[in-house]
Design a protein around this motif. Structure first.
Motif, short mmCIF file in Angstrom:
data_model
loop_
_atom_site.label_atom_id
_atom_site.label_comp_id
_atom_site.label_asym_id
_atom_site.label_seq_id
_atom_site.Cartn_x
_atom_site.Cartn_y
_atom_site.Cartn_z
N LEU A 1 39.46 37.06 27.66
CA LEU A 1 39.27 36.95 29.06
C LEU A 1 37.71 37.51 29.21
O LEU A 1 37.34 38.63 28.93
CB LEU A 1 40.07 38.13 29.64
N LYS A 2 36.98 37.00 30.16
CA LYS A 2 35.82 37.08 30.57
C LYS A 2 35.80 37.33 32.04
O LYS A 2 36.12 36.50 32.95
CB LYS A 2 34.72 36.40 30.34
N VAL A 3 35.37 38.51 32.77
CA VAL A 3 35.49 38.63 34.19
C VAL A 3 33.95 38.81 34.62
O VAL A 3 33.19 39.66 34.00
CB VAL A 3 36.14 40.15 34.55
N GLU A 4 33.44 38.19 35.92
CA GLU A 4 32.31 38.60 36.41
C GLU A 4 32.56 38.55 37.87
O GLU A 4 33.26 37.94 38.52
CB GLU A 4 31.45 37.38 36.14
N LEU A 5 31.84 39.85 38.43
CA LEU A 5 31.94 39.76 39.65
C LEU A 5 30.49 40.15 40.49
O LEU A 5 29.88 40.82 39.82
CB LEU A 5 33.01 40.78 40.18
N GLY A 6 30.31 39.87 41.53
CA GLY A 6 29.06 39.89 42.16
C GLY A 6 28.82 40.10 43.70
O GLY A 6 29.54 39.38 44.30
N ARG A 7 27.62 40.36 44.32
CA ARG A 7 27.11 40.12 45.46
C ARG A 7 25.63 39.53 45.39
O ARG A 7 24.92 40.35 44.67
CB ARG A 7 27.22 41.34 46.23
N GLN B 1 23.51 31.33 59.50
CA GLN B 1 23.14 32.17 58.06
C GLN B 1 24.19 33.16 57.48
O GLN B 1 25.13 33.30 58.38
CB GLN B 1 21.84 33.04 58.66
N SER B 2 24.04 33.26 56.22
CA SER B 2 25.13 34.24 55.83
C SER B 2 24.36 35.59 55.21
O SER B 2 23.30 35.58 54.86
CB SER B 2 25.93 33.52 54.33
N SER B 3 25.16 36.66 55.42
CA SER B 3 24.95 38.07 55.13
C SER B 3 24.86 38.05 53.42
O SER B 3 24.10 38.95 52.86
CB SER B 3 25.52 39.13 55.59
N GLY B 4 25.37 37.23 52.93
CA GLY B 4 25.57 37.28 51.32
C GLY B 4 26.81 36.60 50.82
O GLY B 4 27.72 36.38 51.50
N LEU B 5 26.82 36.42 49.51
CA LEU B 5 27.96 35.85 48.88
C LEU B 5 28.60 36.95 48.11
O LEU B 5 27.91 37.57 46.91
CB LEU B 5 27.39 34.58 48.04
N ASN B 6 29.78 37.04 48.16
CA ASN B 6 30.60 37.81 47.41
C ASN B 6 31.70 37.02 46.29
O ASN B 6 32.20 36.34 46.72
CB ASN B 6 31.67 39.08 48.17
N TYR B 7 31.54 37.13 45.10
CA TYR B 7 32.34 36.41 44.46
C TYR B 7 32.89 37.22 43.28
O TYR B 7 32.79 38.11 42.71
CB TYR B 7 31.41 35.31 43.73
N LEU B 8 34.17 36.54 42.55
CA LEU B 8 34.87 36.89 41.53
C LEU B 8 34.97 35.55 40.74
O LEU B 8 35.50 34.62 41.21
CB LEU B 8 36.18 37.62 41.75
N ASP B 9 34.77 35.76 39.25
CA ASP B 9 34.88 34.67 38.39
C ASP B 9 35.83 35.12 37.19
O ASP B 9 35.24 36.12 36.47
CB ASP B 9 33.69 34.29 38.15
#
Length: 405
Positions: A164-170, A193-201
């Motif tokens: 398992l590999k987990v990646e999260l970021g802004r 426009q967007s204030s930013g991208l929040n993600y989980l992979d």
């Protein structure tokens, strides 16, 4: 761009290299030169393209131990940096070729991009802050023109287990392939426009031959995307068969725009000796077209991502790819042939439409010792649609040189 932070990170990296000289250094530099000729001839629109020369330098530091420790393991630190520069050699066509910056009706005479990244690592976990080179379903690095796409923000990645590999970021900003500064994510030429991208992979090796991926990305104030992918690899004695299933679903996030789009794709790839065959199918459904960000950000996780994206509302597309390695006859020579056909969507006037795209790519890497690192790529693209004025033929020639040290 974050110039002050870039200089701070770069200086810190070189200080670390000097102060920790007793440790074996694995820092590396990559120097690249690219001469890019791109010529797109439309049947009804003004022709676009440019001829440019780029020189880029990428620095990747080793991870160095610090005095800080957790459970008898040191916290490590390092710095990466990049500087990319391109100069236009051709005349100004006053047409946006989506490669060089274009503003107020003119192509820029040159292009400069740079950034830096601070890395902090512990065991199998790493935090990166600054310039990011991302490989996720909706943020990838585009190397198809002259200078590369990169992103600005922070992410944390960890190999939680061997499977398992987990990646999260802004991610707050992007420097697109045809831009210089890091700018906010946007759609519709900056209108939204967007204030930013929040993600989980999440990536998980289910079995030795099957792996899965789940991704969630929130492009604040614009839309949210869920992605699920499965990949199976079958390797009997004489061939390899790779199967991929991909599903995206996107909904609006906030009230700036309306988004309701889903797509499903499947691709089968058969590799036999020097031959590789791929067949793929992709279908879009939902109430709106798939959301695409400004800056021509590639979404290469899609089964059928082309020079002209086949992502229209309700579009169904098929594609076939053939690749061959001529190494037994001409060492360093390979080719890729791709044909795509899309239908089931409507044009702006409500008429049933269809489109095709054919791509031929030739790659050659020189084998002579004195030409080591030099390669040439020639690309020919033909795009047609039934209703529309944007049919075109495009030729690209890239002469590349890279040296790692």
């Amino acid at each position: 761009m974050k110039k002050g932070l870039f200089y701070t990170l770069s200086t810190l990296g070189f200080m670390l290299s000097a102060e920790l000289h007793a440790q074996e250094s694995k820092d590396n530099w990559l120097l690249t030169f690219r001469n890019a000729y791109i010529d797109r001839n439309y049947e009804e629109l003004p022709d676009a393209g440019s001829w440019s020369q780029a020189a880029s330098l990428f620095y990747t530091s080793d991870l160095y131990d610090t005095p800080l420790q957790l459970a008898d393991q040191p916290i490590q630190i390092g710095v990466d940096a990049s500087a990319q520069y391109a100069v236009r050699l051709s005349g100004d066509k006053h047409v946006d070729d989506v490669s060089l910056p274009f503003k107020n009706g003119s192509q820029a005479s040159d292009q400069l991009k740079y950034g830096g990244t601070l890395k902090v690592a512990y065991d199998k976990t790493m935090l990166r802050v600054g310039e990011l080179w991302l490989d996720t379903p909706i943020t990838a690095v585009d190397k198809s023109r002259q200078l590369w796409t990169s992103y600005w923000g922070a992410n944390l990645s960890s190999h939680v287990t061997d499977k398992l590999k987990v990646e999260l970021g802004r991610v707050t900003k992007v420097s697109a392939r045809n831009g210089e500064d890091f700018e906010k994510f946007s759609m519709n030429r900056g209108a939204n426009q967007s204030s930013g991208l929040n993600y989980l992979d999440l990536r998980y090796q289910l079995t030795p031959s099957i792996k899965g991926e789940y991704y969630f990305g929130q492009m604040e104030d614009l839309y949210q995307t869920h992605y699920v992918g499965l990949e199976h690899l079958w390797k009997p004695e004489n061939f390899t068969l790779q199967s991929k299933l991909k599903y995206f679903t996107s909904k609006e996030d906030g009230s700036q725009i309306k988004v309701d789009s889903q797509n499903f794709g499947i691709i089968e790839t058969l590799s036999v000796q020097k031959h590789r065959f791929s067949l793929g199918y992709q279908q879009f459904f939902g109430d709106t077209a798939y959301p695409l960000m400004d800056g021509f950000l590639p979404e290469t996780y899609m089964v059928n991502w082309n020079v002209t994206p086949f992502v229209k509302k309700d579009e169904k597309s098929y594609h076939a790819i053939y690749q061959y390695d001529f190494n037994d006859y001409v060492a360093g020579l390979s080719t890729i042939l791709k044909y795509s056909y899309g239908h089931g969507f409507k044009d702006a006037k409500g008429r049933n439409n269809k489109e095709t795209e054919a791509i031929v790519i030739l790659n050659y890497a020189f084998q002579q010792p004195y030409l080591k690192g030099v390669s040439v790529q020639a690309v020919n693209i033909n795009y047609d649609n039934k209703h529309g004025n944007n049919d075109f033929t495009e030729n690209r020639i890239f002469v590349n040189y890279q040296k790692a040290f």
